[in-house]
Scaffold this motif. Structure first.
Motif, PDB file in Angstrom:
ATOM      1  N   PRO A  79       0.804  -1.222   0.000  1.00 11.80           N
ATOM      2  CA  PRO A  79       0.000   0.000   0.000  1.00 11.80           C
ATOM      3  C   PRO A  79       0.836   1.271   0.000  1.00 11.80           C
ATOM      4  CG  PRO A  79      -0.019  -1.017   2.168  1.00 11.80           C
ATOM      5  CD  PRO A  79       0.693  -1.963   1.259  1.00 11.80           C
ATOM      6  N   SER A  80       2.077   1.176   0.439  1.00 11.85           N
ATOM      7  CA  SER A  80       2.970   2.331   0.448  1.00 11.85           C
ATOM      8  C   SER A  80       4.391   1.802   0.568  1.00 11.85           C
ATOM      9  CB  SER A  80       2.657   3.262   1.623  1.00 11.85           C
ATOM     10  OG  SER A  80       3.181   2.733   2.819  1.00 11.85           O
ATOM     11  N   VAL A  81       5.332   2.733   0.655  1.00 11.39           N
ATOM     12  CA  VAL A  81       6.734   2.303   0.772  1.00 11.39           C
ATOM     13  C   VAL A  81       7.038   1.754   2.171  1.00 11.39           C
ATOM     14  CG1 VAL A  81       7.694   4.514   1.534  1.00 11.39           C
ATOM     15  CG2 VAL A  81       9.090   2.984   0.142  1.00 11.39           C
ATOM     16  N   LEU A  82       6.226   2.110   3.151  1.00 10.68           N
ATOM     17  CA  LEU A  82       6.559   1.752   4.528  1.00 10.68           C
ATOM     18  C   LEU A  82       6.661   0.234   4.760  1.00 10.68           C
ATOM     19  CD1 LEU A  82       4.570   4.522   6.471  1.00 10.68           C
ATOM     20  CD2 LEU A  82       6.969   4.488   5.800  1.00 10.68           C
ATOM     21  N   PRO A  83       5.725  -0.586   4.237  1.00 12.59           N
ATOM     22  CA  PRO A  83       5.907  -2.039   4.426  1.00 12.59           C
ATOM     23  C   PRO A  83       7.169  -2.574   3.745  1.00 12.59           C
ATOM     24  CG  PRO A  83       3.661  -1.533   3.736  1.00 12.59           C
ATOM     25  CD  PRO A  83       4.453  -0.282   3.575  1.00 12.59           C
ATOM     26  N   LEU A  84       7.649  -1.885   2.716  1.00 12.29           N
ATOM     27  CA  LEU A  84       8.843  -2.363   2.006  1.00 12.29           C
ATOM     28  C   LEU A  84      10.104  -2.242   2.858  1.00 12.29           C
ATOM     29  CD1 LEU A  84       8.304  -0.932  -1.600  1.00 12.29           C
ATOM     30  CD2 LEU A  84       7.556  -3.096  -0.638  1.00 12.29           C
ATOM     31  N   ILE A  85      10.029  -1.420   3.883  1.00 11.80           N
ATOM     32  CA  ILE A  85      11.197  -1.279   4.757  1.00 11.80           C
ATOM     33  C   ILE A  85      11.537  -2.624   5.392  1.00 11.80           C
ATOM     34  CG2 ILE A  85      12.025  -0.190   6.886  1.00 11.80           C
ATOM     35  CD1 ILE A  85      10.221   2.219   6.075  1.00 11.80           C
ATOM     36  N   LYS A  86      10.499  -3.366   5.742  1.00  7.54           N
ATOM     37  CA  LYS A  86      10.746  -4.670   6.376  1.00  7.54           C
ATOM     38  C   LYS A  86      11.065  -5.751   5.344  1.00  7.54           C
ATOM     39  CE  LYS A  86       8.133  -4.030  10.665  1.00  7.54           C
ATOM     40  NZ  LYS A  86       8.998  -2.960  11.034  1.00  7.54           N
ATOM     41  N   THR A  87      10.408  -5.690   4.188  1.00  9.28           N
ATOM     42  CA  THR A  87      10.597  -6.768   3.206  1.00  9.28           C
ATOM     43  C   THR A  87      11.769  -6.506   2.266  1.00  9.28           C
ATOM     44  OG1 THR A  87       9.016  -5.695   1.721  1.00  9.28           O
ATOM     45  CG2 THR A  87       8.145  -7.380   3.230  1.00  9.28           C
ATOM     46  N   HIS A  88      12.038  -5.226   1.969  1.00  4.60           N
ATOM     47  CA  HIS A  88      13.105  -4.878   1.026  1.00  4.60           C
ATOM     48  C   HIS A  88      13.962  -3.740   1.596  1.00  4.60           C
ATOM     49  CE1 HIS A  88       9.869  -6.655  -1.398  1.00  4.60           C
ATOM     50  NE2 HIS A  88      10.772  -6.992  -2.286  1.00  4.60           N
ATOM     51  N   PRO A  89      14.593  -3.962   2.758  1.00  2.00           N
ATOM     52  CA  PRO A  89      15.309  -2.836   3.401  1.00  2.00           C
ATOM     53  C   PRO A  89      16.421  -2.249   2.542  1.00  2.00           C
ATOM     54  CG  PRO A  89      15.849  -4.936   4.453  1.00  2.00           C
ATOM     55  CD  PRO A  89      14.709  -5.204   3.540  1.00  2.00           C
ATOM     56  N   VAL A  97      14.984   0.233   0.050  1.00  2.00           N
ATOM     57  CA  VAL A  97      14.587   1.517   0.655  1.00  2.00           C
ATOM     58  C   VAL A  97      15.826   2.323   1.047  1.00  2.00           C
ATOM     59  CG1 VAL A  97      13.267   2.615   2.498  1.00  2.00           C
ATOM     60  CG2 VAL A  97      12.415   0.515   1.448  1.00  2.00           C
ATOM     61  N   LYS A  98      16.841   1.642   1.553  1.00  2.74           N
ATOM     62  CA  LYS A  98      18.076   2.368   1.893  1.00  2.74           C
ATOM     63  C   LYS A  98      18.673   3.026   0.647  1.00  2.74           C
ATOM     64  CE  LYS A  98      19.815  -0.167   5.921  1.00  2.74           C
ATOM     65  NZ  LYS A  98      20.843  -1.105   6.399  1.00  2.74           N
ATOM     66  N   ARG A  99      18.661   2.294  -0.452  1.00  2.00           N
ATOM     67  CA  ARG A  99      19.199   2.849  -1.699  1.00  2.00           C
ATOM     68  C   ARG A  99      18.377   4.060  -2.138  1.00  2.00           C
ATOM     69  NH1 ARG A  99      18.162  -1.093  -5.161  1.00  2.00           N
ATOM     70  NH2 ARG A  99      19.852  -2.308  -4.274  1.00  2.00           N
ATOM     71  N   ALA A 100      17.063   3.930  -2.018  1.00  4.10           N
ATOM     72  CA  ALA A 100      16.191   5.041  -2.409  1.00  4.10           C
ATOM     73  C   ALA A 100      16.484   6.274  -1.567  1.00  4.10           C
ATOM     74  CB  ALA A 100      14.724   4.613  -2.265  1.00  4.10           C
ATOM     75  N   LEU A 101      16.624   6.073  -0.271  1.00 10.47           N
ATOM     76  CA  LEU A 101      16.903   7.209   0.613  1.00 10.47           C
ATOM     77  C   LEU A 101      18.260   7.838   0.286  1.00 10.47           C
ATOM     78  CD1 LEU A 101      15.658   5.820   4.064  1.00 10.47           C
ATOM     79  CD2 LEU A 101      14.575   7.578   2.681  1.00 10.47           C
ATOM     80  N   ARG A 102      19.255   6.973   0.009  1.00 10.85           N
ATOM     81  CA  ARG A 102      20.594   7.493  -0.346  1.00 10.85           C
ATOM     82  C   ARG A 102      20.529   8.365  -1.591  1.00 10.85           C
ATOM     83  NH1 ARG A 102      22.733   2.315   0.572  1.00 10.85           N
ATOM     84  NH2 ARG A 102      22.720   1.799  -1.635  1.00 10.85           N
ATOM     85  N   LEU A 103      19.846   7.842  -2.617  1.00 13.12           N
ATOM     86  CA  LEU A 103      19.779   8.578  -3.884  1.00 13.12           C
ATOM     87  C   LEU A 103      19.003   9.879  -3.724  1.00 13.12           C
ATOM     88  CD1 LEU A 103      19.129   5.585  -6.341  1.00 13.12           C
ATOM     89  CD2 LEU A 103      21.178   7.029  -6.261  1.00 13.12           C
ATOM     90  N   LYS A 104      17.907   9.803  -2.965  1.00  9.68           N
ATOM     91  CA  LYS A 104      17.092  11.007  -2.767  1.00  9.68           C
ATOM     92  C   LYS A 104      17.905  12.070  -2.026  1.00  9.68           C
ATOM     93  CE  LYS A 104      12.957  13.131  -2.434  1.00  9.68           C
ATOM     94  NZ  LYS A 104      13.382  14.433  -1.953  1.00  9.68           N
ATOM     95  N   LYS A 105      18.634  11.649  -1.024  1.00 12.37           N
ATOM     96  CA  LYS A 105      19.436  12.604  -0.247  1.00 12.37           C
ATOM     97  C   LYS A 105      20.531  13.222  -1.124  1.00 12.37           C
ATOM     98  CE  LYS A 105      20.955  14.295   3.822  1.00 12.37           C
ATOM     99  NZ  LYS A 105      22.343  13.989   3.962  1.00 12.37           N
ATOM    100  N   ARG A 123      14.594   3.709  12.265  1.00 13.22           N
ATOM    101  CA  ARG A 123      14.708   2.594  13.225  1.00 13.22           C
ATOM    102  C   ARG A 123      14.593   1.262  12.489  1.00 13.22           C
ATOM    103  NH1 ARG A 123      17.244   4.492  17.363  1.00 13.22           N
ATOM    104  NH2 ARG A 123      16.116   5.914  18.725  1.00 13.22           N
ATOM    105  N   ASP A 124      13.605   1.164  11.605  1.00 10.75           N
ATOM    106  CA  ASP A 124      13.409  -0.105  10.889  1.00 10.75           C
ATOM    107  C   ASP A 124      14.598  -0.437   9.992  1.00 10.75           C
ATOM    108  OD1 ASP A 124      11.015  -0.655  12.048  1.00 10.75           O
ATOM    109  OD2 ASP A 124       9.784   0.109  10.406  1.00 10.75           O
ATOM    110  N   LEU A 125      15.329   0.606   9.581  1.00 12.77           N
ATOM    111  CA  LEU A 125      16.475   0.358   8.695  1.00 12.77           C
ATOM    112  C   LEU A 125      17.792   0.261   9.465  1.00 12.77           C
ATOM    113  CD1 LEU A 125      15.532   2.638   5.662  1.00 12.77           C
ATOM    114  CD2 LEU A 125      15.528   0.148   5.739  1.00 12.77           C
ATOM    115  N   GLY A 126      17.700   0.252  10.783  1.00 10.16           N
ATOM    116  CA  GLY A 126      18.900  -0.049  11.557  1.00 10.16           C
ATOM    117  C   GLY A 126      19.467   1.096  12.375  1.00 10.16           C
ATOM    118  N   PHE A 127      18.840   2.267  12.365  1.00 10.99           N
ATOM    119  CA  PHE A 127      19.361   3.362  13.186  1.00 10.99           C
ATOM    120  C   PHE A 127      19.168   3.015  14.668  1.00 10.99           C
ATOM    121  CE2 PHE A 127      18.275   7.290  15.566  1.00 10.99           C
ATOM    122  CZ  PHE A 127      19.533   7.844  15.589  1.00 10.99           C
ATOM    123  N   SER A 128      20.245   3.054  15.440  1.00 13.25           N
ATOM    124  CA  SER A 128      20.139   2.596  16.831  1.00 13.25           C
ATOM    125  C   SER A 128      20.549   3.672  17.836  1.00 13.25           C
ATOM    126  CB  SER A 128      21.009   1.348  17.025  1.00 13.25           C
ATOM    127  OG  SER A 128      22.359   1.667  16.706  1.00 13.25           O
ATOM    128  N   GLY A 129      20.812   4.888  17.355  1.00 11.89           N
ATOM    129  CA  GLY A 129      21.229   5.953  18.269  1.00 11.89           C
ATOM    130  C   GLY A 129      20.085   6.400  19.162  1.00 11.89           C
TER     131      GLY A 129
END
Lengths: 435, 151
Positions: A126-136, A139-147, B101-107
């Motif tokens: 339904p959104s990106v939030l559940p993907l954090i658990k299934t495809h971390p 999501v990390k890559r997406a956040l890196r690129l966006k930043k 937090r879900d992605l591992g931030f623990s500070g």
């Protein structure tokens, strides 16, 4: 249960993961689709009214506030329009910096849309939030690129949101070369992340739907047109000067929409990433052309869902092209320039490509140099007519095969594929009443 | 220390103003960042990059008179969740923290919240808040000293 029988209405209020508020209404009677409407219910914004009376240099910063995502594009289109109105020339250095600023916005916006708004549909989330658990890692890559894209804008423009460095004739405060070098290094280091992005998008199964339409974008003889050029429609051979944009947009109103609609050579046209790739594919960076082939984007492509793929192609194009522009700036350095000017009367139009399509701004100034007229035609308002016609073609084809929930999802995905910015698209149409 | 806020909502800029003041003479071991009108996704990535204890400074709805401040640990925060948000525009600090937090931030995370006098649209803070800024900066330095064990 499939929806092909019976009489019913599907009413999708406030489609999620789009900017602004739009609703979709479908009426089916005895299994026959009677009506499909994309209703835009946002209130008007009145930006064109409240810039009246303002000084030329104020306008780009004010109209940048039309949007929090395309703020750079609105600022650049307005800057160019005001400069054209006042006959102000800009240096090659300024053009270079503006192209980089625009591409930083493309990277920001396309990464946001592809990863956070579109991809969840294709993996049943339904959104990106559940993907954090299934495809971390995704999501990390997406956040890196966006930043990274955000920081690219901030280094050039002074801040990520509503940057203030660009102004008429040049830059109020030039970017720091050391910071630009760090951005160049980070962008180069991010290329593997882009390849991973391509790999993910390659696994997505897009709906098989096509409807022929006209594609409208800027076009330029020397480059993949994002900052400058003339207006090209895929239905005609001869590009139209930006100053004649009203010949292209031909705006009109519809009772169920607070946004203006557009049409050119046929009943509707599309703008955005897919339109640009369709019109200018040969001028993409070679790496981006390879990505287009890898992802099965062959022009002309009439599947609107492929706009998501075209956005990925443009992410790759902008990353590589930006690297080249950054190297040019770092090799040549930057010099302070005279950005003074004399206000006066005039009228001018400016256009740039923004992530969602071609954007037009027009301003006029009186003898005292105060703004006396303004107009802005936003990509989403140009697309709304085309989106509704896509829906009208899609629903009868899909109705016999899909449940109502599935049909609802497909329609939401279709709307999202255009990456609409609905609240941007809402502005007043001047109507002359004849008694 | 991450200063949050917007300069277009008068006292909503208090986190930015305090961060700017602190950045001129930061306490040892403290990195100061300003995040003006930052989106939740950018803030989440910030947290992942920081990988250490974080103190957010922002205007906050407190059960206290305007101009007062409170220091909370994350466990005591009642951040507004935006589960029904229809777009990423609607996500806030709570979602930033949840994503990180879900992605591992623990500070560890604390919030230095300041009760605003005026949050109406406007590009300058209220006169009342401006007068309170030196005292707030002193309180913020003391809070940072406590959190870093410097005092």
């Amino acid at each position: 249960m499939n929806g092909q029988t019976g009489t019913f209405t599907i009413d999708i209020h406030h489609v999620t993961r789009v900017e602004g508020h739009g609703s979709i209404r479908i009426d089916v009677r005895q299994g026959v689709v009677e009506e499909v409407k994309l209703c835009i219910v946002e209130a008007n914004r009145f930006f064109e009214s409240f810039v009246r009376g303002m000084a030329p240099e104020e306008i780009p910063w004010v109209v940048g506030r039309i949007c929090g995502i395309c703020c750079v594009g609105h600022q650049l289109a307005a800057t160019k329009a005001v400069e054209n109105a006042l006959g102000l020339a800009v240096s090659p250095q300024t053009v270079l910096l503006r192209k980089m600023l625009n591409e930083s916005q493309f990277l920001q916006s396309h990464i946001l849309h592809v990863y956070f708004l579109a991809v969840p549909d294709f993996v049943g989330a339904p959104s990106v939030l559940p993907l954090i658990k299934t495809h971390p890692e995704v999501v990390k890559r997406a956040l890196r690129l966006k930043k990274l894209a955000n920081d690219y804008t901030a280094v050039l423009g002074g801040r990520t949101l509503h940057p203030m460095a660009n102004t008429l004739r040049g830059w109020r405060r030039l970017p720091d070369l050391d910071e630009l070098e760090r951005i160049r290094q980070r962008l180069a280091a991010a290329l593997p992340d882009l390849l991973e992005t391509v790999a993910i998008v390659r696994t997505l199964r897009l709906p098989d739907f096509e409807r022929e339409t006209e594609f409208v974008s800027l076009t330029h003889p020397d480059e993949y047109a994002l900052y400058d050029g003339a207006v090209r429609g895929s239905d005609s051979g001869q590009p139209v000067p930006v100053a004649d944009y009203r010949q292209v947009t031909n705006e009109f109103t519809m009772p169920h929409s607070t946004t203006r609609w557009s049409r050119w050579h046929r009943e509707s046209y599309a703008v955005g990433a897919l339109a640009r790739v369709n019109n200018n594919v040969d001028q993409l960076h070679p790496e981006a052309r390879t990505v287009a082939e890898t992802l099965g984007l062959r022009v002309p492509c009439f599947n609107p869902y492929m706009n998501n793929v075209a956005q990925v192609v443009e992410i790759v194009h902008c990353a590589h092209h930006s690297l080249s522009l950054l190297e040019t700036v770092l090799d040549g350095g930057l010099v302070e320039e005279d950005i003074g000017f004399q206000p006066g009367p005039g009228r001018g139009v400016g256009a740039v490509e923004v992530p969602r399509g071609i954007l037009f701004h027009e301003y006029a100034f009186d003898a005292q140099g105060r703004c006396c007229d303004a107009n802005a035609v936003i990509p989403t308002s140009q697309n709304i007519n085309n989106i509704e016609r896509d829906m009208q073609a899609l629903v009868p084809r899909m109705l016999p095969h899909l449940s109502r929930n599935e049909l609802t999802l497909h329609l939401e995905m279709l709307l999202r594929a255009y990456d609409p910015c609905i609240s941007c698209s809402v502005h007043m149409l001047e109507v002359d009443y004849v008694e | 220390m991450v200063g949050l806020g917007s300069r277009l909502g008068r006292d909503d800029a208090v986190g930015l103003l305090l961060a700017e003041a602190l950045a001129r003479d930061p306490p040892p071991g403290v990195t100061v960042r300003l995040r003006e009108a930052a989106d939740a996704l950018t803030l989440a990535q910030d947290l992942l990059e920081l990988c250490g204890p974080v103190l957010f400074v922002d205007a906050a709805a407190l059960d206290a008179p305007p101009g007062d401040w409170r220091l909370w640990p994350e466990s005591a925060l009642a951040l507004k969740r935006h589960a029904g948000a229809v777009s990423t525009h609607g996500l806030g600090l709570a979602e930033s923290l949840a994503i990180a937090r879900d992605l591992g931030f623990s500070g560890t995370v604390h919030l230095f919240g300041v009760a605003p006098f005026d949050l109406t649209p406007g590009s300058t803070p209220s006169a009342a808040l401006t007068r309170r800024l030196p005292g707030l900066l002193e309180a913020l330095r003391a809070a940072l000293n406590r959190l870093t064990g410097a005092s």
